[in-house]
Motif scaffolding. Sequence first.
Motif, PDB file in Angstrom:
ATOM      1  N   ASP A   1     -20.769 -59.910 -56.630  1.00 56.76           N
ATOM      2  CA  ASP A   1     -19.679 -60.599 -57.309  1.00 56.76           C
ATOM      3  C   ASP A   1     -18.670 -61.218 -56.368  1.00 56.76           C
ATOM      4  O   ASP A   1     -17.543 -61.512 -56.755  1.00 56.76           O
ATOM      5  N   MET A   2     -19.073 -61.396 -55.116  1.00 61.26           N
ATOM      6  CA  MET A   2     -18.169 -62.070 -54.198  1.00 61.26           C
ATOM      7  C   MET A   2     -18.030 -63.537 -54.628  1.00 61.26           C
ATOM      8  O   MET A   2     -19.029 -64.182 -54.953  1.00 61.26           O
ATOM      9  N   LEU A   3     -16.795 -64.012 -54.667  1.00 60.21           N
ATOM     10  CA  LEU A   3     -16.557 -65.435 -54.951  1.00 60.21           C
ATOM     11  C   LEU A   3     -16.659 -66.178 -53.620  1.00 60.21           C
ATOM     12  O   LEU A   3     -15.846 -65.966 -52.721  1.00 60.21           O
ATOM     13  N   SER A  42     -21.354 -73.706 -54.267  1.00 62.17           N
ATOM     14  CA  SER A  42     -21.453 -74.184 -55.651  1.00 62.17           C
ATOM     15  C   SER A  42     -21.356 -73.005 -56.623  1.00 62.17           C
ATOM     16  O   SER A  42     -22.154 -72.066 -56.561  1.00 62.17           O
ATOM     17  N   VAL A  43     -20.373 -73.062 -57.521  1.00 63.62           N
ATOM     18  CA  VAL A  43     -20.200 -72.000 -58.511  1.00 63.62           C
ATOM     19  C   VAL A  43     -21.447 -71.914 -59.375  1.00 63.62           C
ATOM     20  O   VAL A  43     -21.937 -70.819 -59.694  1.00 63.62           O
ATOM     21  N   ASP A  44     -21.981 -73.086 -59.718  1.00 63.98           N
ATOM     22  CA  ASP A  44     -23.166 -73.136 -60.560  1.00 63.98           C
ATOM     23  C   ASP A  44     -24.363 -72.468 -59.867  1.00 63.98           C
ATOM     24  O   ASP A  44     -24.987 -71.555 -60.407  1.00 63.98           O
ATOM     25  N   GLN A  45     -24.617 -72.879 -58.632  1.00 61.58           N
ATOM     26  CA  GLN A  45     -25.770 -72.294 -57.918  1.00 61.58           C
ATOM     27  C   GLN A  45     -25.592 -70.800 -57.686  1.00 61.58           C
ATOM     28  O   GLN A  45     -26.525 -70.018 -57.822  1.00 61.58           O
ATOM     29  N   MET A  46     -24.359 -70.408 -57.347  1.00 65.93           N
ATOM     30  CA  MET A  46     -24.143 -68.994 -57.028  1.00 65.93           C
ATOM     31  C   MET A  46     -24.241 -68.102 -58.257  1.00 65.93           C
ATOM     32  O   MET A  46     -24.410 -66.893 -58.130  1.00 65.93           O
ATOM     33  N   SER A  47     -24.126 -68.709 -59.471  1.00 67.08           N
ATOM     34  CA  SER A  47     -24.269 -67.873 -60.661  1.00 67.08           C
ATOM     35  C   SER A  47     -25.720 -67.418 -60.804  1.00 67.08           C
ATOM     36  O   SER A  47     -25.999 -66.406 -61.427  1.00 67.08           O
ATOM     37  N   ALA A  48     -26.644 -68.171 -60.213  1.00 65.98           N
ATOM     38  CA  ALA A  48     -28.058 -67.808 -60.324  1.00 65.98           C
ATOM     39  C   ALA A  48     -28.594 -67.139 -59.067  1.00 65.98           C
ATOM     40  O   ALA A  48     -29.521 -66.344 -59.124  1.00 65.98           O
ATOM     41  N   GLN A  49     -27.995 -67.462 -57.928  1.00 67.97           N
ATOM     42  CA  GLN A  49     -28.601 -66.947 -56.700  1.00 67.97           C
ATOM     43  C   GLN A  49     -27.666 -65.990 -55.963  1.00 67.97           C
ATOM     44  O   GLN A  49     -26.460 -66.012 -56.170  1.00 67.97           O
ATOM     45  N   GLY A  50     -28.235 -65.178 -55.114  1.00 60.86           N
ATOM     46  CA  GLY A  50     -27.415 -64.222 -54.362  1.00 60.86           C
ATOM     47  C   GLY A  50     -26.964 -64.790 -53.026  1.00 60.86           C
ATOM     48  O   GLY A  50     -27.234 -65.943 -52.704  1.00 60.86           O
ATOM     49  N   SER A  51     -26.249 -63.964 -52.264  1.00 60.01           N
ATOM     50  CA  SER A  51     -25.786 -64.373 -50.932  1.00 60.01           C
ATOM     51  C   SER A  51     -26.939 -64.256 -49.948  1.00 60.01           C
ATOM     52  O   SER A  51     -27.690 -63.285 -49.985  1.00 60.01           O
TER      53      SER A  51
END
Length: 462
Positions: free
Chosen positions: A18-20, A25-34
């Motif tokens: 849940d790191m911001l 991309s907010v969109d990409q990060m909602s689906a993928q991890g770090s």
Amino acid sequence: MFARDHKTSSQQSIVKGDMLHPFSSVDQMSAQGSRIMKRAEGVRLWDGLGNEYIDSAASLWCVNVGYGRTEIIDAMARQGYDLPFYHSFNGMGNEPALALTDKILSLAPGNMRKVFFGSSGSDANDTTAKIVWYYNNLRGKPDKKKLISRWRSYHGVAGAAGSLTGLSVVHKLFDLPGERFFHVSAPDLYREPERDAQSYADELDALIRREGPETVAAFWAEPVMGTGGVLTPPDGYFEAIKSVLDEHDILLVFDEVITGYGRLGEWFGAQHFNVAPDLIVTAKGLTSLYAPLSAVLVGDKVWNIIDEQRQEVGVFGHGFTSTAHPISAAAGLANLRIIEEEGLVEQAGAAGRRFFTMLKSAVGDHPLVGDVRAGGFMAGVELVAERSSATPFPVDLGVSGRVREAAMKQGLLVRALTNDVIAFSPPFNTDETDMKLITDRFAATLDVMYDHLKSEGHLKGW
Ligand code: PLP
């Protein structure tokens, strides 16, 4: 001092959480991890799966002495055992921060008098803006507050810093820039080769006259613009700008967050361009980011006014809990010692010249490449859809981001900037073999991208 154990806790390269993420991309990060980097040494990093990468960008233009420098890590650990932290408010201090202040002033242009510590380039730019306003209040010029910077510049993301930045991604939805902030064009020798130094000075002069010189306080510039696309000024640029500023009693601020501490082959860009700014903003290269630390250098013109009015000033009402953090200061001292003892400033200058030649010969004639440019040990390659007309790719195609991803598959980390510029700023001690590896892997990346873009029908005239 300490044994280094390279065993890692997990064998993952991608971890959900849940790191911001900054500038992601907010969109990409909602689906993928770090994507996890685990380990680094010299100019190389390894991810969670053990894949090796060569870092042609010194992370974000900052790990200038390379990774794994035990001298810095040991200095930080030693400081942590002695005194991990005590604040600097109310006249308190610590030895490494005082020693680092002396060291910085001994390397800086001769007109610098004081050093204020923070922890990021952004906070340092905000501090500097506040010092500029403070100075004009003390001079009895409370209306002289507007700040002028350049479109495409990057000065960070805090309130004033984000307003000074000239990139829309930093302004959008954040209600920036604020009311006191104005921008002029950045020099771009590739896209506007006909413009000379005087034309930029005239543009600045016209803006100052339009706004009223009595309302304008300072002009901000990176000596070589980094994030905006590795843009170097035309000959005589800073002299022409300085004479406009002097005429209107306006301060010159150099944001040397990238260029400070050696990147241009001199300790500071001010020395490289032989200009005397009134304030210098530094961060990144001060510690090679082994620990966060920024330093604002205050020149005599500004300091003398504060000093003359010390009775009226009373308490300097600015500072962060972490100001002059002893562990960061210890990292800064050890880092500057390495740079000095290993002659890395001179090395950066020589390596920059060599790297530029190698980069030009590797990709200068590539059909995707419009321009190859450099300032010190910073280089930029601008990608285009058609070379002869310098036609850019449509922004939505995200070409530079795709190149960054493709480069990782070749084991190469690069910076992807706006305007489809790929930037390089390797650690100062990158040797010629590794420079060759960087340019070879980049050329191979461009070949792969060329095939993709051609098959997608995005290349004009091919
Ligand atoms: N100024 C310049 C010239 C920079 O390049 C940067 C970061 O890239 C900053 C300021 C902001 O620094 P930070 O990210 O540490 O806030």
